[in-house]
Design a protein around this motif. Structure first.
Motif, PDB file in Angstrom:
ATOM      1  N   THR A   1       5.404  12.301  -5.574  1.00  0.00           N
ATOM      2  CA  THR A   1       4.072  12.590  -6.101  1.00  0.00           C
ATOM      3  C   THR A   1       3.114  12.798  -4.934  1.00  0.00           C
ATOM      4  OG1 THR A   1       3.581  10.242  -6.179  1.00  0.00           O
ATOM      5  CG2 THR A   1       4.451  11.202  -8.185  1.00  0.00           C
ATOM      6  N   ALA A   2       2.032  13.499  -5.221  1.00  0.00           N
ATOM      7  CA  ALA A   2       1.057  13.788  -4.168  1.00  0.00           C
ATOM      8  C   ALA A   2       0.328  12.521  -3.751  1.00  0.00           C
ATOM      9  CB  ALA A   2       0.059  14.821  -4.675  1.00  0.00           C
ATOM     10  N   SER A   3       0.092  12.367  -2.451  1.00  0.00           N
ATOM     11  CA  SER A   3      -0.644  11.215  -1.933  1.00  0.00           C
ATOM     12  C   SER A   3      -2.136  11.541  -1.897  1.00  0.00           C
ATOM     13  CB  SER A   3      -0.175  10.865  -0.520  1.00  0.00           C
ATOM     14  OG  SER A   3       1.193  10.529  -0.544  1.00  0.00           O
ATOM     15  N   PRO A   4      -2.994  10.620  -2.398  1.00  0.00           N
ATOM     16  CA  PRO A   4      -4.436  10.896  -2.368  1.00  0.00           C
ATOM     17  C   PRO A   4      -4.970  10.898  -0.937  1.00  0.00           C
ATOM     18  CG  PRO A   4      -3.992   8.647  -3.085  1.00  0.00           C
ATOM     19  CD  PRO A   4      -2.670   9.346  -3.003  1.00  0.00           C
ATOM     20  N   THR A   5      -6.061  11.632  -0.744  1.00  0.00           N
ATOM     21  CA  THR A   5      -6.691  11.685   0.573  1.00  0.00           C
ATOM     22  C   THR A   5      -7.366  10.352   0.866  1.00  0.00           C
ATOM     23  OG1 THR A   5      -7.112  14.027   0.263  1.00  0.00           O
ATOM     24  CG2 THR A   5      -8.379  12.897   1.996  1.00  0.00           C
ATOM     25  N   PRO A   6      -7.060   9.718   2.015  1.00  0.00           N
ATOM     26  CA  PRO A   6      -7.692   8.428   2.335  1.00  0.00           C
ATOM     27  C   PRO A   6      -9.216   8.572   2.437  1.00  0.00           C
ATOM     28  CG  PRO A   6      -5.882   8.924   3.853  1.00  0.00           C
ATOM     29  CD  PRO A   6      -6.133  10.160   3.067  1.00  0.00           C
ATOM     30  N   THR A   7      -9.925   7.538   1.953  1.00  0.00           N
ATOM     31  CA  THR A   7     -11.384   7.556   2.057  1.00  0.00           C
ATOM     32  C   THR A   7     -11.820   6.862   3.348  1.00  0.00           C
ATOM     33  OG1 THR A   7     -11.461   5.506   0.790  1.00  0.00           O
ATOM     34  CG2 THR A   7     -11.698   7.550  -0.438  1.00  0.00           C
ATOM     35  N   PRO A   8     -12.919   7.304   3.938  1.00  0.00           N
ATOM     36  CA  PRO A   8     -13.383   6.678   5.180  1.00  0.00           C
ATOM     37  C   PRO A   8     -13.695   5.201   4.969  1.00  0.00           C
ATOM     38  CG  PRO A   8     -14.596   8.706   4.708  1.00  0.00           C
ATOM     39  CD  PRO A   8     -13.791   8.397   3.500  1.00  0.00           C
ATOM     40  N   ARG A   9     -13.403   4.393   5.968  1.00  0.00           N
ATOM     41  CA  ARG A   9     -13.646   2.964   5.885  1.00  0.00           C
ATOM     42  C   ARG A   9     -14.879   2.591   6.702  1.00  0.00           C
ATOM     43  NH1 ARG A   9      -7.668   0.182   6.593  1.00  0.00           N
ATOM     44  NH2 ARG A   9      -6.758   0.982   4.660  1.00  0.00           N
ATOM     45  N   PRO A  10     -15.584   1.507   6.263  1.00  0.00           N
ATOM     46  CA  PRO A  10     -16.707   1.034   7.083  1.00  0.00           C
ATOM     47  C   PRO A  10     -16.205   0.575   8.450  1.00  0.00           C
ATOM     48  CG  PRO A  10     -16.720   0.024   4.895  1.00  0.00           C
ATOM     49  CD  PRO A  10     -15.416   0.733   5.043  1.00  0.00           C
ATOM     50  N   ILE A  11     -17.094   0.584   9.412  1.00  0.00           N
ATOM     51  CA  ILE A  11     -16.749   0.155  10.772  1.00  0.00           C
ATOM     52  C   ILE A  11     -16.893  -1.354  10.873  1.00  0.00           C
ATOM     53  CG2 ILE A  11     -17.384   0.330  13.208  1.00  0.00           C
ATOM     54  CD1 ILE A  11     -18.477   3.137  12.547  1.00  0.00           C
ATOM     55  N   GLU A  12     -15.829  -1.996  11.379  1.00  0.00           N
ATOM     56  CA  GLU A  12     -15.877  -3.438  11.585  1.00  0.00           C
ATOM     57  C   GLU A  12     -16.547  -3.727  12.924  1.00  0.00           C
ATOM     58  OE1 GLU A  12     -12.652  -7.032  12.030  1.00  0.00           O
ATOM     59  OE2 GLU A  12     -12.252  -5.434  10.565  1.00  0.00           O
ATOM     60  N   LEU A  13     -17.526  -4.632  12.909  1.00  0.00           N
ATOM     61  CA  LEU A  13     -18.330  -4.904  14.099  1.00  0.00           C
ATOM     62  C   LEU A  13     -17.718  -6.022  14.936  1.00  0.00           C
ATOM     63  CD1 LEU A  13     -21.786  -4.769  12.305  1.00  0.00           C
ATOM     64  CD2 LEU A  13     -20.722  -2.973  13.687  1.00  0.00           C
ATOM     65  N   ALA A  14     -17.946  -5.956  16.249  1.00  0.00           N
ATOM     66  CA  ALA A  14     -17.394  -6.941  17.178  1.00  0.00           C
ATOM     67  C   ALA A  14     -18.156  -8.256  17.070  1.00  0.00           C
ATOM     68  CB  ALA A  14     -17.458  -6.415  18.603  1.00  0.00           C
ATOM     69  N   ILE A  15     -17.410  -9.341  16.941  1.00  0.00           N
ATOM     70  CA  ILE A  15     -17.981 -10.688  16.867  1.00  0.00           C
ATOM     71  C   ILE A  15     -17.713 -11.391  18.186  1.00  0.00           C
ATOM     72  CG2 ILE A  15     -17.693 -12.946  15.762  1.00  0.00           C
ATOM     73  CD1 ILE A  15     -17.214 -11.355  13.138  1.00  0.00           C
ATOM     74  N   SER A  16     -18.760 -11.986  18.762  1.00  0.00           N
ATOM     75  CA  SER A  16     -18.603 -12.602  20.082  1.00  0.00           C
ATOM     76  C   SER A  16     -18.340 -14.099  20.008  1.00  0.00           C
ATOM     77  CB  SER A  16     -19.856 -12.349  20.930  1.00  0.00           C
ATOM     78  OG  SER A  16     -20.983 -12.976  20.343  1.00  0.00           O
ATOM     79  N   GLN A  17     -18.881 -14.786  18.982  1.00  0.00           N
ATOM     80  CA  GLN A  17     -18.725 -16.232  18.894  1.00  0.00           C
ATOM     81  C   GLN A  17     -18.550 -16.655  17.444  1.00  0.00           C
ATOM     82  OE1 GLN A  17     -21.362 -18.818  21.450  1.00  0.00           O
ATOM     83  NE2 GLN A  17     -22.563 -16.937  21.522  1.00  0.00           N
ATOM     84  N   VAL A  18     -17.928 -17.820  17.265  1.00  0.00           N
ATOM     85  CA  VAL A  18     -17.803 -18.456  15.958  1.00  0.00           C
ATOM     86  C   VAL A  18     -18.304 -19.889  16.095  1.00  0.00           C
ATOM     87  CG1 VAL A  18     -16.209 -19.242  14.182  1.00  0.00           C
ATOM     88  CG2 VAL A  18     -15.840 -17.028  15.277  1.00  0.00           C
TER      89      VAL A  18
ATOM     90  N   ASN B   1       0.869  -1.175   0.000  1.00  0.00           N
ATOM     91  CA  ASN B   1       0.000   0.000   0.000  1.00  0.00           C
ATOM     92  C   ASN B   1       0.903   1.222   0.000  1.00  0.00           C
ATOM     93  OD1 ASN B   1      -1.655   2.229   0.822  1.00  0.00           O
ATOM     94  ND2 ASN B   1      -3.183   0.753   1.559  1.00  0.00           N
ATOM     95  N   THR B   2       1.006   1.882  -1.154  1.00  0.00           N
ATOM     96  CA  THR B   2       1.925   3.016  -1.284  1.00  0.00           C
ATOM     97  C   THR B   2       1.385   4.274  -0.623  1.00  0.00           C
ATOM     98  OG1 THR B   2       0.952   3.525  -3.442  1.00  0.00           O
ATOM     99  CG2 THR B   2       2.910   2.126  -3.423  1.00  0.00           C
ATOM    100  N   THR B   3       0.089   4.289  -0.318  1.00  0.00           N
ATOM    101  CA  THR B   3      -0.491   5.448   0.372  1.00  0.00           C
ATOM    102  C   THR B   3      -0.190   5.401   1.864  1.00  0.00           C
ATOM    103  OG1 THR B   3      -2.274   5.564  -1.260  1.00  0.00           O
ATOM    104  CG2 THR B   3      -2.615   6.705   0.839  1.00  0.00           C
ATOM    105  N   GLU B   4      -0.427   4.227   2.460  1.00  0.00           N
ATOM    106  CA  GLU B   4      -0.231   4.094   3.905  1.00  0.00           C
ATOM    107  C   GLU B   4       1.184   3.695   4.282  1.00  0.00           C
ATOM    108  OE1 GLU B   4      -3.188   1.557   5.548  1.00  0.00           O
ATOM    109  OE2 GLU B   4      -4.868   2.772   4.841  1.00  0.00           O
ATOM    110  N   GLY B   5       1.982   3.247   3.295  1.00  0.00           N
ATOM    111  CA  GLY B   5       3.356   2.860   3.585  1.00  0.00           C
ATOM    112  C   GLY B   5       3.456   1.511   4.255  1.00  0.00           C
ATOM    113  N   THR B   6       2.859   0.492   3.642  1.00  0.00           N
ATOM    114  CA  THR B   6       2.904  -0.854   4.223  1.00  0.00           C
ATOM    115  C   THR B   6       3.280  -1.873   3.159  1.00  0.00           C
ATOM    116  OG1 THR B   6       0.526  -1.206   3.829  1.00  0.00           O
ATOM    117  CG2 THR B   6       1.182  -0.314   5.971  1.00  0.00           C
ATOM    118  N   LEU B   7       4.067  -2.859   3.559  1.00  0.00           N
ATOM    119  CA  LEU B   7       4.395  -4.022   2.744  1.00  0.00           C
ATOM    120  C   LEU B   7       3.994  -5.247   3.555  1.00  0.00           C
ATOM    121  CD1 LEU B   7       7.767  -4.807   0.939  1.00  0.00           C
ATOM    122  CD2 LEU B   7       6.517  -6.539   2.176  1.00  0.00           C
ATOM    123  N   ASP B   8       3.111  -6.087   2.999  1.00  0.00           N
ATOM    124  CA  ASP B   8       2.618  -7.271   3.693  1.00  0.00           C
ATOM    125  C   ASP B   8       3.003  -8.507   2.895  1.00  0.00           C
ATOM    126  OD1 ASP B   8       1.437  -5.402   5.329  1.00  0.00           O
ATOM    127  OD2 ASP B   8      -0.576  -5.653   4.504  1.00  0.00           O
TER     128      ASP B   8
END
Length: 649
Positions: free
Chosen positions: A158-175, A36-43
């Motif tokens: 180069t200019a970095s684009p403005t990050p877009t808002p992300r959906p909220i991840e909901l808490a899971i209690s059981q699987v 991710n070249t915007t956030e600066g991460t290599l996974d």
């Protein structure tokens, strides 16, 4: 020893860019590789599913950096799970973490190009986990991940684009899951780690209908590509090319053989995977190439785990040619062998240099026990060049009940054939001749589908569904809204409609009532559900949900393994008649769940997360029901996932 490495690197994207990432060969299964070249991460997450497992110092991966601004220094550091455990670097063996410390990389920026950086993982080899179900935890080998420092060239930022808002991840209690394989636990679906995965138990019942074909090289040789020339069918398409398959190899040694006369040759353990594909679409009749990293091979086998059909609906594995390459050079083959042969379609045809001849396995008809058909009879025989099928409409502008494998057929009444549904010959396979053959047909939209062909005189037309698809509860049917027959733009009059079976009052006459909102349905089929599996997550409390995100188990070639081919995403909310409590017996009942998303014939996805958007509604729990599973890289079927996440819009 090490069987998994998760390297999550953070860097300053205003100072450097990562141009290329290349995993090493020590851990051959690539689970995640992204930048991710915007956030600066290599996974980079890699692993090994079987021995040999590396130890000592070995290359996890290499990457190329490019500087973006002034000379100076910058650092790349290993993320250890802050702020999210989704990016927690680790080094593991048999499910146990071996990582104690990490050391980052300091990069000096200069104005000339210099070499590639190499990331290495170096656990001290003084202690090995005990080979029991629960490895002894007293020994803690020091594991230091140490990318070698390097200097990189500068370019204009180069200019970095403005990050877009992300959906909220909901808490899971059981699987909760239908089953689990070994220690691939259901809890892995909610551990925020993409390099762990849950797996259902193994399914091998489909392998009763499997076939294989193999070629043996004159001598072990470096190979980097295999070419298959399919058996040519009508309409420039193929016949008999497998829908699910594994391309495998062996080299003769103390434990493996490339001699077809050796009993080990037919054993699954003799073969190692090269390429795995499931839900493979019907190819054209042109050669198909599969490339891979060059390696020394003695023999290559195509293992067809799910076969496709000829133009009468029978299943075979069929090929015209099989060729091995190194670069552009075709290699000499000594012999070919196969699991079975049909009539005089010999395996020698696979390397006779002629795409006009083909080998065929023996015939398979066991799937036809679940086949269905629908037919329309013209008022009188007429010239026809097009048949229009209108699917039963489902949600999301998609269809339900449209067949995955089918043959469009015709007949004309004469001394040997009939278009009279009351004549016993009408239901016989020999009464019908093929017009159009399709297998692995993707789930269509709810719009009309036209099939064209050379004009000919027809008295009746039949759609023969050799493999059915599902409704939004996972049950299989053959369902259609309309069947219309054309001569040019002129729709021909239909005298009657008939079918192999009918569900309730969904009459075949609805196929010619001119109303696309009504539909005929065959009888119900549930026999495939004996091999279904499911996984469910329970929210901490009922919450509004707008997206379901499924992260597949990552396989080689940036593809997934174990992602279902047919599935329904379902939901429940606890009330008087439904439950989200996995301890309640109703939880496992089909009537507990209502559909959210229905897919069939779903193509093999990449290893990246897949998001299904839904109309926002309050959910208490969500279940993925896999009604047709897909395979691992040995042809066995599982339902496998890395994560299930529920999100708001």
């Amino acid at each position: 020893m090490v069987d998994g490495v998760a390297a999550f690197l953070d860097f300053d994207p205003s100072k450097v860019a990562i141009l290329k990432v290349e995993p090493g060969s020590a851990l051959p299964v690539r689970l995640l590789s992204q930048v991710n070249t915007t956030e600066g991460t290599l996974d980079l997450v890699v692993g090994a599913l079987q021995a040999p497992f590396p130890s000592g110092t070995f290359v996890v991966g290499t990457f190329v950096l490019q500087a973006l601004n002034d000379e100076g220094t910058t650092e790349l550091t290993f993320n250890l799970g802050e702020p999210s455990l989704l990016r927690q670097s680790d080094l593991t063996y048999a499910g146990t973490s071996l990582l104690e410390t990490t050391r980052g990389l300091t990069v000096q920026l200069v104005s000339s190009p210099l070499p590639t950086a190499t990331a290495t993982a170096s656990p001290t080899a003084t202690a090995s986990p005990t080979a029991t179900a629960s490895p002894t935890a007293t020994a803690s080998p020091t594991a230091t991940a140490s990318p070698t420092a390097t200097r990189v060239p500068i370019r204009t930022p180069t200019a970095s684009p403005t990050p877009t808002p992300r959906p909220i991840e909901l808490a899971i209690s059981q699987v909760a899951v239908s089953s689990a394989w070994a220690d691939w636990r259901g809890s892995y679906l909610n551990d925020n780690a993409l390099h762990t995965a849950w797996s259902s138990t193994i399914h091998t019942e489909h392998l009763v209908g499997s076939e294989w074909v193999a070629v043996v090289l004159a001598q072990p040789t470096q190979v980097d590509r295999v070419r298959f020339t399919p058996r040519a069918g009508p309409d420039d398409r193929s016949l008999g090319f497998p829908k699910d398959f594994v391309l495998q190899y062996a080299v003769t040694d103390a434990n493996h053989t490339c001699d077809p006369r050796d009993p080990r040759f037919t054993d699954v353990g003799n073969w190692r995977p090269l390429v795995t594909r499931f839900g493979y679409p019907q190819p054209s009749n042109q050669p198909v190439d599969f490339a891979f990293s060059a390696r020394s091979l003695g023999c290559v086998r195509l293992f067809g785990a799910e076969l496709s059909q000829d133009d009468y609906g029978n299943r075979f594995l069929q090929l015209a040619e099989m060729t091995l390459f190194i670069g552009q050079r075709a290699l000499t083959l000594r012999e070919a062998a196969a699991s079975s042969t049909w009539a005089d379609w010999s395996v020698a045809r696979l390397h006779d240099g002629s795409p006009q001849s083909a080998w065929s396995s023996g015939i398979h008809t066991e799937h036809l026990a679940s086949s269905e058909w629908a037919a329309v009879v013209l008022t009188q025989p007429g010239q026809v060049d097009r048949v229009r099928l209108v699917p039963r409409a489902g949600p999301d502008n998609l269809s339900l009940g449209f067949p995955k494998d089918f043959v469009l057929q015709y007949a004309v009444t004469d001394a040997n054939y009939t278009c009279d549904p009351r004549d016993p010959r009408f239901t016989d396979v020999g009464n019908w001749r093929p017009l159009v053959t399709r297998f692995g047909y993707p789930q269509p939209s709810n719009q009309p589908i036209d099939f064209t062909f050379a004009p000919r005189t027809l008295g009746c037309v039949r759609l023969f569904g050799a493999e059915l698809s599902q409704d939004d509860y996972g049950n299989r049917f053959l369902q259609l809204a309309e069947v219309t027959v054309f001569d040019g733009e002129h729709a021909l009059a239909r005298r009657e409609a008939t079918a192999s079976s009918t569900w309730a009052d969904w009459s075949p006459e609805l196929l010619r009532d001119g109303n696309s909102q009504t539909a005929w349905s065959s009888g119900i089929h549930t026999e495939h559900l004996a091999s279904s599996e499911w996984a469910a997550v329970v929210l901490a409390q009922p919450t509004q949900v707008g997206q379901v995100r499924l992260s597949p188990r990552a396989g080689p070639d940036d593809r997934s393994l174990g992602f279902p081919q047919d599935f329904v995403l379902q939901y429940a909310v606890t009330d008087a008649t439904h439950t989200c409590d996995p301890r309640d017996p109703r939880f496992t009942d089909v009537g507990n769940w209502r559909p959210l998303v229905t897919r069939f014939g779903y193509p093999q996805p990449s290893n990246q997360p897949i998001t299904f958007a839904i109309a926002p509604r309050t959910l208490g729990c969500v279940r993925l029901l896999g009604t047709e599973l897909s395979q691992d890289d040995y042809g066995n079927r599982f339902l496998q996932l890395a994560e299930i996440d529920l999100l708001t819009r």
